[in-house]
Design a protein around this motif. Sequence first.
Motif: not given
Length: 396
Positions: A3, A74-77, A314
């Motif tokens: 992240t 993005q893959d994650h916030k 996270i």
Amino acid sequence: MKTKAVILGANYYIGLSIIRCLAIHGVPTVAIDYSSKGTYGFHSKYCSETLIGPNCKKDPEGLLNFLIEYSKKQDHKPVLFPSADGYVEFIDNHLSTLSKYYLITQTEEGLYTKVMDKGALHSLAKEHGLLVPETVHINEENFKEKIEENIKFPCLVKPTDSPAFVSKFRKKLFKVYNMEELKEAIKRATSANLDVIVQRIIPGFDDHMYTFDAYLNQEAKVTHWVTCQKYRQFPINFGASVYTGQKYIPELYDIGGKFLENIGYKGFAEIEFKKDANTGKYYLIEINARTTNLNSLLFKAGVNMPYIAYRELIGKPLEPYAVTHDTNLVFWYAFEDLLAVRGYLKTGQLKFMDVIKSYNKPKAYAIWDWKDPKPAFMFFGNKLGSLIRKILRFTR
């Protein structure tokens, strides 16, 4: 893919310290600023990405859309970190939208802005039994009598909205010595459409200023904290920390921790207190609702506030920890401390040998880092260039 952490603001050492505190743990750091000019944080080896985006004050909608579009890729916030008051206000104003795309410590829209507003904060503090300096609002009845009887001169004319005031006047407040100066100060502020209050000066030198730096988790409970004592400020007497030491003051946890929990605060906060030189009582002065000047000191003392926030958001929170002893560490912003020392010596508030002796402590530097020197070189290069330009203009 880890992240990412998005840091808003890299043209000052606060943003730089956030970048360093996260990157040493392998967190990908994305620094965003509205200009590359003088933005020395961009030159840190710990920066994974540097981006130029819209100005949060001049084009908040533009910055909002910029951040949304970035997050969508993005893959994650990403976790979002403000490094200045303007960014705190921006996030607060758009919290409901930004929280769909970013991980953010605060969940109550408007709370950060509320504690940054001097008038609202002092009302809130009094509701919870905290001492605050005696204050008179400029539209109160019997204004003159209240000033002369309760406030007395000299006194302070302080803004309710600090970021706007500092942006306009390049100072945090006006200090006035009589009624004529008070009226003039109020006129200057109101002419700029800025609300101000008049406040009593709590007696005591600058070393009577203390901070309670804390992180509150998503249940609004204090999990990490450190207390510090200011030694010098710039501008002197009513400025920002330039030489401050970690100092264990358990009483500040009892006062500040309880207050922050009671108002449902989440994330990092720094409460500034002043200890009355006559009574020994602590008065709440203000709250910084973001990472502050002292971040490198807190980190060196063992409390990495940005990483604590990152890990909790996270879903991997760190164990609670507090610094409950004196480390003898000091934060030092050398550039402004030298300016402050000149002021203290000139006004007779400090002696030269006392200043020299004070430097005999292990330091957490504002900008300098042996492992990451380029930002410091860029900073001093900018200052040198500015000085040369002034000299050339003067000699023409």
